[in-house]
Design a protein around this motif. Structure first.
Motif, short mmCIF file in Angstrom:
data_model
loop_
_atom_site.label_atom_id
_atom_site.label_comp_id
_atom_site.label_asym_id
_atom_site.label_seq_id
_atom_site.Cartn_x
_atom_site.Cartn_y
_atom_site.Cartn_z
N THR A 84 0.86 -1.18 0.00
CA THR A 84 0.00 0.00 0.00
C THR A 84 0.90 1.23 0.00
O THR A 84 2.07 1.16 0.36
CB THR A 84 -0.91 0.02 1.23
OG1 THR A 84 -0.10 -0.01 2.43
CG2 THR A 84 -1.84 -1.19 1.24
N ASN A 85 0.34 2.35 -0.39
CA ASN A 85 1.16 3.56 -0.53
C ASN A 85 0.43 4.77 0.05
O ASN A 85 0.14 5.74 -0.64
CB ASN A 85 1.49 3.79 -2.01
CG ASN A 85 2.52 4.90 -2.20
OD1 ASN A 85 3.35 5.15 -1.33
ND2 ASN A 85 2.45 5.57 -3.34
N GLU A 86 0.14 4.67 1.33
CA GLU A 86 -0.55 5.76 2.01
C GLU A 86 0.45 6.84 2.44
O GLU A 86 1.50 6.54 3.01
CB GLU A 86 -1.28 5.23 3.25
CG GLU A 86 -2.31 4.16 2.97
CD GLU A 86 -3.61 4.72 2.41
OE1 GLU A 86 -3.70 5.96 2.26
OE2 GLU A 86 -4.52 3.92 2.14
N GLY A 91 2.59 4.13 10.48
CA GLY A 91 3.54 3.05 10.63
C GLY A 91 3.33 1.98 9.58
O GLY A 91 2.60 2.17 8.61
N ILE A 92 3.98 0.84 9.79
CA ILE A 92 3.88 -0.26 8.83
C ILE A 92 3.53 -1.56 9.55
O ILE A 92 3.86 -1.75 10.72
CB ILE A 92 5.20 -0.46 8.04
CG1 ILE A 92 6.37 -0.75 9.00
CG2 ILE A 92 5.49 0.74 7.16
CD1 ILE A 92 7.67 -1.12 8.28
N LEU A 93 2.85 -2.43 8.82
CA LEU A 93 2.55 -3.78 9.29
C LEU A 93 3.18 -4.75 8.31
O LEU A 93 2.83 -4.78 7.13
CB LEU A 93 1.04 -4.00 9.37
CG LEU A 93 0.56 -5.36 9.88
CD1 LEU A 93 1.14 -5.67 11.26
CD2 LEU A 93 -0.97 -5.41 9.93
N ILE A 102 -4.26 -11.26 6.12
CA ILE A 102 -4.61 -10.78 7.46
C ILE A 102 -4.15 -9.34 7.64
O ILE A 102 -4.89 -8.48 8.13
CB ILE A 102 -3.97 -11.68 8.54
CG1 ILE A 102 -4.50 -13.11 8.45
CG2 ILE A 102 -4.21 -11.10 9.94
CD1 ILE A 102 -5.93 -13.27 8.83
N ALA A 103 -2.90 -9.06 7.24
CA ALA A 103 -2.35 -7.71 7.37
C ALA A 103 -3.20 -6.70 6.60
O ALA A 103 -3.46 -5.58 7.09
CB ALA A 103 -0.91 -7.68 6.87
N LEU A 104 -3.63 -7.06 5.42
CA LEU A 104 -4.44 -6.14 4.60
C LEU A 104 -5.82 -5.91 5.22
O LEU A 104 -6.35 -4.79 5.17
CB LEU A 104 -4.58 -6.68 3.18
CG LEU A 104 -3.31 -6.58 2.33
CD1 LEU A 104 -3.46 -7.38 1.05
CD2 LEU A 104 -2.98 -5.12 2.01
#
Length: 204
Positions: A84-86, A91-93, A102-104
């Motif tokens: 993803t490119n927010e 932060g990051i997962l 699951i992360a998404l």
């Protein structure tokens, strides 16, 4: 040819059987271990193997989630990249393989309450760790971090993460038929655990 076959191996990503072997394979020096989450990443892993010509193991998930978008063939050789490119994320997962879904889902759930993060797919920790510091900092530096993966948690301490940031397996009931439920790796479990990390980061 035979030489190539001797240098590469594959096996299926069975959550209820292979959670230990993931850590074992990662501990083998100079072994390129790939855990792709999609067809694109699987092709990328094979392309990376052909490019680097070193001993490799590629995990094949039992299913490829068709909802996982933006996976990139050429990024697999770098070991990790942003799915993803927010902008202005809290932060990051990090995740790999079948756990990326699951992360998404956690990313979408956090976004629904105004907490913006990015998901990092890390199909090969080995390929990532041998990148130069500039690339590794691009992915990891100065960001609130957490990881979700149905593997033993020990490996992720090497990333400087603590127990509050690691959603992995610490102990397992051998009679369990559902790793994710038993080890609290469902979407809701991960969401509730990491929400505080990103909430604090977004306020700083």
């Amino acid at each position: 040819n035979n030489e190539v076959l001797q240098q590469i191996d594959t096996y299926y990503d069975d959550l209820d059987k292979n959670y230990i072997s993931i850590n074992y394979l990662r501990s083998i020096p100079d072994l390129s271990f790939y855990r792709p989450c999609s067809n694109n990443e699987f092709l990328g892993a094979y392309k990376s193997f052909l490019k680097n010509n070193n001993t490799s193991v590629i995990v094949i998930p039992d299913f490829y989630d068709k909802q996982i978008k933006n996976t990139k063939i050429d990024e697999v050789d770098n070991g990790a990249y942003y799915l993803t490119n927010e902008k202005g994320s809290a932060g990051i997962l990090i995740s790999s393989g079948v756990d990326v879904s699951i992360a998404l889902d956690v990313y979408k759930k956090l976004k629904s309450i105004g907490i913006i993060i990015n998901v990092v797919s890390m199909p090969s920790t080995y390929r990532f760790m041998i990148q130069d510091n500039k690339y590794k900092d691009k992915i990891l530096k100065n960001k609130a971090k957490a990881v979700v993966e149905s593997s033993l948690s020990l490996y992720w301490y090497s990333f400087g993460l603590n127990d509050k940031q690691i959603c992995c397996i610490k102990r397992i009931d051998k009679e369990s038929l559902n790793i994710r439920k038993t080890c609290k790796l469902t979407v809701d479990d991960v969401y509730n655990k990491v929400k505080k990390i990103y909430t604090k980061s977004s306020k700083e």
